[in-house]
Scaffold this motif. Structure first.
Motif, PDB file in Angstrom:
ATOM      1  N   TYR A 150       0.821  -1.205   0.000  1.00  0.00           N
ATOM      2  CA  TYR A 150       0.000   0.000   0.000  1.00  0.00           C
ATOM      3  C   TYR A 150       0.860   1.262   0.000  1.00  0.00           C
ATOM      4  CZ  TYR A 150      -4.302   2.642   0.569  1.00  0.00           C
ATOM      5  OH  TYR A 150      -5.359   3.490   0.360  1.00  0.00           O
ATOM      6  N   GLN A 151       2.024   1.195   0.638  1.00  0.00           N
ATOM      7  CA  GLN A 151       2.927   2.343   0.618  1.00  0.00           C
ATOM      8  C   GLN A 151       3.352   2.674  -0.814  1.00  0.00           C
ATOM      9  OE1 GLN A 151       4.282   4.463   3.440  1.00  0.00           O
ATOM     10  NE2 GLN A 151       4.165   5.482   1.461  1.00  0.00           N
ATOM     11  N   GLN A 152       3.590   1.659  -1.613  1.00  0.00           N
ATOM     12  CA  GLN A 152       3.948   1.892  -3.005  1.00  0.00           C
ATOM     13  C   GLN A 152       2.809   2.593  -3.747  1.00  0.00           C
ATOM     14  OE1 GLN A 152       5.236  -1.793  -4.829  1.00  0.00           O
ATOM     15  NE2 GLN A 152       6.478  -2.327  -3.047  1.00  0.00           N
ATOM     16  N   GLN A 153       1.583   2.162  -3.482  1.00  0.00           N
ATOM     17  CA  GLN A 153       0.425   2.785  -4.125  1.00  0.00           C
ATOM     18  C   GLN A 153       0.261   4.242  -3.677  1.00  0.00           C
ATOM     19  OE1 GLN A 153       0.225   0.242  -6.430  1.00  0.00           O
ATOM     20  NE2 GLN A 153      -1.924   0.836  -6.475  1.00  0.00           N
ATOM     21  N   LEU A 154       0.446   4.487  -2.394  1.00  0.00           N
ATOM     22  CA  LEU A 154       0.333   5.845  -1.874  1.00  0.00           C
ATOM     23  C   LEU A 154       1.413   6.749  -2.459  1.00  0.00           C
ATOM     24  CD1 LEU A 154      -0.378   5.041   1.884  1.00  0.00           C
ATOM     25  CD2 LEU A 154      -2.013   6.006   0.254  1.00  0.00           C
ATOM     26  N   ALA A 155       2.629   6.224  -2.548  1.00  0.00           N
ATOM     27  CA  ALA A 155       3.734   7.026  -3.081  1.00  0.00           C
ATOM     28  C   ALA A 155       3.480   7.419  -4.530  1.00  0.00           C
ATOM     29  CB  ALA A 155       5.040   6.245  -2.951  1.00  0.00           C
ATOM     30  N   ARG A 156       2.935   6.490  -5.306  1.00  0.00           N
ATOM     31  CA  ARG A 156       2.632   6.792  -6.712  1.00  0.00           C
ATOM     32  C   ARG A 156       1.597   7.917  -6.818  1.00  0.00           C
ATOM     33  NH1 ARG A 156       2.434   0.879  -7.282  1.00  0.00           N
ATOM     34  NH2 ARG A 156       4.379   0.186  -8.237  1.00  0.00           N
ATOM     35  N   ALA A 157       0.739   8.010  -5.807  1.00  0.00           N
ATOM     36  CA  ALA A 157      -0.305   9.034  -5.806  1.00  0.00           C
ATOM     37  C   ALA A 157       0.143  10.319  -5.107  1.00  0.00           C
ATOM     38  CB  ALA A 157      -1.562   8.485  -5.129  1.00  0.00           C
ATOM     39  N   GLY A 158       1.423  10.369  -4.688  1.00  0.00           N
ATOM     40  CA  GLY A 158       1.946  11.566  -4.043  1.00  0.00           C
ATOM     41  C   GLY A 158       1.559  11.714  -2.591  1.00  0.00           C
ATOM     42  N   ARG A 159       1.159  10.612  -1.964  1.00  0.00           N
ATOM     43  CA  ARG A 159       0.778  10.640  -0.550  1.00  0.00           C
ATOM     44  C   ARG A 159       1.999  10.397   0.339  1.00  0.00           C
ATOM     45  NH1 ARG A 159      -4.632  11.012   1.135  1.00  0.00           N
ATOM     46  NH2 ARG A 159      -5.948  11.321  -0.698  1.00  0.00           N
ATOM     47  N   GLY A 160       1.805  10.619   1.646  1.00  0.00           N
ATOM     48  CA  GLY A 160       2.898  10.489   2.601  1.00  0.00           C
ATOM     49  C   GLY A 160       3.149   9.054   3.041  1.00  0.00           C
ATOM     50  N   ASP A 161       3.976   8.931   4.079  1.00  0.00           N
ATOM     51  CA  ASP A 161       4.363   7.623   4.593  1.00  0.00           C
ATOM     52  C   ASP A 161       3.312   7.061   5.547  1.00  0.00           C
ATOM     53  OD1 ASP A 161       6.736   7.791   3.208  1.00  0.00           O
ATOM     54  OD2 ASP A 161       7.857   8.597   4.925  1.00  0.00           O
ATOM     55  N   ILE A 162       3.142   5.754   5.493  1.00  0.00           N
ATOM     56  CA  ILE A 162       2.240   5.059   6.406  1.00  0.00           C
ATOM     57  C   ILE A 162       2.784   5.154   7.831  1.00  0.00           C
ATOM     58  CG2 ILE A 162       1.494   2.745   7.103  1.00  0.00           C
ATOM     59  CD1 ILE A 162       1.132   2.123   4.126  1.00  0.00           C
ATOM     60  N   THR A 163       1.907   5.491   8.777  1.00  0.00           N
ATOM     61  CA  THR A 163       2.287   5.583  10.186  1.00  0.00           C
ATOM     62  C   THR A 163       1.638   4.481  11.025  1.00  0.00           C
ATOM     63  OG1 THR A 163       0.449   7.110  10.636  1.00  0.00           O
ATOM     64  CG2 THR A 163       2.583   8.082  10.042  1.00  0.00           C
TER      65      THR A 163
END
Length: 203
Positions: A150-163
C-alpha cells in the motif's frame, strides 16, 4: 517503565460491557468456534470501524475496545485523555474458510488514511492512530507485506508515509456496553471513516 510517560493506573477488574453482539447475537467473548481467528484493527473512532467489519463476509463477530497501551482495563474517558497509550480498536473474529487476513487488511487500508499519525480526520489524539495488532506470526508477515504494497500505491499518488502501528496484540480490553455496535443502535450516529480513494491490490 511504560511506553507512555504518566500512564494512568487503571484497575484490576474489567469494566462492564455487553455480552452479545447487537446485530447477530453472537457472544462477544471467547471461547469462539474452533478454527476461527482474531485480528485487532484501529482506524480512528471505533464506531464506524466496527460497522465496517461486521458487514464483511466471513466475520463471525466484532467488538469495540482498547488496545496497544499500558493502562489495565481503561475507561473511555481515560483513553480520551491520551494517558493510557491505547488506541480505539476493533476485535475482528473471522472464519478463515470464508475470508482471510489479506481481505480484511485490504478493507482496512482502503477505508481510512493510514498516513495521519495520531489522528484520523477531525479526530485528533493518540487513541485515533492507525493500528494492526496481530495474533500470530503469519498475520504479522501478511500485515507488513500489505503495508509495503500500500505504501507503493500511496507514493505513486503523491501521498505520505504510512504511520500504522503493526505489532503483536498484547491485551484487548472491551469498551463499555454503549460503544458496542454503536451505529446499529444509533443509525444516525457519527462515523468518521474516510479512505484515501487509493486501492490496495494485495490479493
Amino acid at each position: 517503565m511504560t511506553l507512555f510517560a504518566g500512564a494512568l493506573p487503571g484497575r484490576d477488574t474489567p469494566i462492564s460491557t455487553s455480552d452479545r453482539h447487537a446485530v447477530n447475537n453472537e457472544s462477544l467473548h471467547p471461547p469462539f468456534p474452533d478454527g476461527y481467528a482474531t485480528l485487532v484493527l484501529g482506524m480512528g473512532c471505533f464506531w464506524g470501524t466496527e460497522q465496517l467489519f461486521w458487514r464483511v463476509t466471513g466475520v463471525h463477530v466484532t467488538a469495540a475496545g482498547y488496545a496497544g497501551g499500558d493502562t489495565p482495563n481503561p475507561t473511555y474517558e481515560e483513553v480520551c485523555t491520551g494517558r493510557t497509550g491505547h488506541a480505539e480498536a476493533v476485535l475482528v473474529v473471522f472464519d478463515p474458510k470464508q475470508t482471510d487476513v489479506e481481505i480484511l487488511l485490504q478493507v482496512f487500508w482502503e477505508n481510512h488514511d493510514p498516513t495521519q499519525g495520531s489522528r484520523q480526520g477531525n479526530d485528533i489524539g493518540p487513541q485515533y492512530r492507525s493500528t494492526i495488532y496481530v495474533t500470530d506470526e503469519a498475520q504479522l508477515e501478511c500485515a507488513k507485506r500489505s503495508a509495503d504494497v500500500y505504501q507503493q500505491q500511496l507514493a505513486r499518488a503523491g501521498r505520505g508515509d504510512i504511520t500504522t502501528e503493526i505489532k503483536p496484540l498484547d491485551t484487548f480490553y472491551y469498551a463499555e456496553a454503549y460503544h458496542q455496535q454503536y451505529l446499529e443502535k444509533n443509525p444516525g450516529g457519527y462515523c468518521g471513516l474516510k479512505g484515501t480513494g487509493i486501492s490496495c491490490p494485495i490479493n
